[in-house]
Design a protein around this motif. Structure first.
Motif, PDB file in Angstrom:
ATOM      1  N   ARG A   1      18.066 -57.514  44.004  1.00 40.13           N
ATOM      2  CA  ARG A   1      19.466 -57.571  44.430  1.00 40.13           C
ATOM      3  C   ARG A   1      19.770 -56.554  45.526  1.00 40.13           C
ATOM      4  N   LEU A   2      18.817 -55.666  45.794  1.00 40.31           N
ATOM      5  CA  LEU A   2      18.994 -54.667  46.849  1.00 40.31           C
ATOM      6  C   LEU A   2      18.449 -55.199  48.168  1.00 40.31           C
TER       7      LEU A   2
ATOM      8  N   TYR B   1      23.995 -54.009  47.990  1.00 42.26           N
ATOM      9  CA  TYR B   1      23.788 -54.500  46.627  1.00 42.26           C
ATOM     10  C   TYR B   1      24.553 -55.803  46.441  1.00 42.26           C
TER      11      TYR B   1
ATOM     12  N   THR C   1      14.783 -57.875  51.277  1.00 43.80           N
ATOM     13  CA  THR C   1      14.551 -57.082  50.076  1.00 43.80           C
ATOM     14  C   THR C   1      13.174 -56.435  50.178  1.00 43.80           C
TER      15      THR C   1
END
Length: 226
Positions: free
Chosen positions: A52-53, A84, A224
């Protein structure tokens, strides 16, 4: 007696301004925290936290506003960020930015934060905010609002017994950034990004801002780590 009254009034006014700014900052951070908790609750994912980052980055050009006293040239912009996403797409996201903008200036008057009348302005921004993203096929579109802190640095000279010393001086300002972005997803977690943005600096302790507004156009990518 009259002078004492004026001094007390000035101190009270200064304290009130500082207190108001602190309240605004606390309110902004509280709203971000509440929004993050609500988003996490509504948009629970099965993805790992690291998925999710995202790490957006880009380079581009900035167009400074300048004013009647200062002539500013177009310069460069470097954007780095951590984002995020509680949900992958079509949802709210949170982003922390460090943006570096560099320009050359020439002063036509003496009211500048440095005694160097022609030099380089280096503006660094630390910004935290929230945005919203929509996706259609391979294209993503987002808007972003951030608030934070700016440090504007300049060269400065001083004369001593050994000659002339070149140093640096900086001014600090509250700042906001408004941005929009267009993304093209090559794969689900990697996209090319085009981002126009607007920066504005507010007066704080420093009464003069060499350049209060910037418009930037950047191109880069987001991805990511895993």
């Amino acid at each position: 007696m009259f002078v004492r009254v004026l001094l007390r009034f000035y101190r009270f006014h200064l304290f009130q301004n500082v207190f108001n700014r602190m309240c605004i900052c606390k309110t902004y951070l509280s709203l971000l925290a509440v929004l993050l908790v609500m988003t996490l609750h509504v948009n629970a994912q099965t993805e790992k936290f690291t998925s999710r980052l995202y790490f957006p980055g880009g380079v581009g050009v900035n167009i400074p506003s300048g004013d009647e006293q200062v002539s500013m040239k177009r310069g460069s912009v470097l954007n780095t960020a951590v984002e995020y996403r509680p949900a992958y797409i079509n949802a709210v996201f949170f982003r922390f930015n460090y943006d570096a903008l560099n320009n050359k200036y020439k002063s036509r008057a003496g009211e500048v934060p440095t005694n160097v009348t022609e030099g380089k302005l280096s503006a660094g921004f630390l910004l935290l905010g929230v945005g919203y993203r929509r996706k259609l096929n391979r294209l993503g579109i987002y808007t972003l609002l951030q608030a934070g802190y700016n440090s504007s640095g300049y060269n400065n000279t001083s004369v001593n017994s050994n000659g002339i010393t070149v140093g640096s001086v900086s001014t600090k300002h509250p700042a906001v950034k408004i941005a929009a972005g267009l993304e093209y997803y090559i794969v689900p977690h990697f996209a090319l990004v085009l981002e126009p943005a607007y920066y504005h600096l507010y007066k704080a302790r420093s009464q003069y801002i060499l350049n209060p507004d910037y418009v930037s156009y950047g191109i880069g990518f987001t991805t990511t780590l895993f």
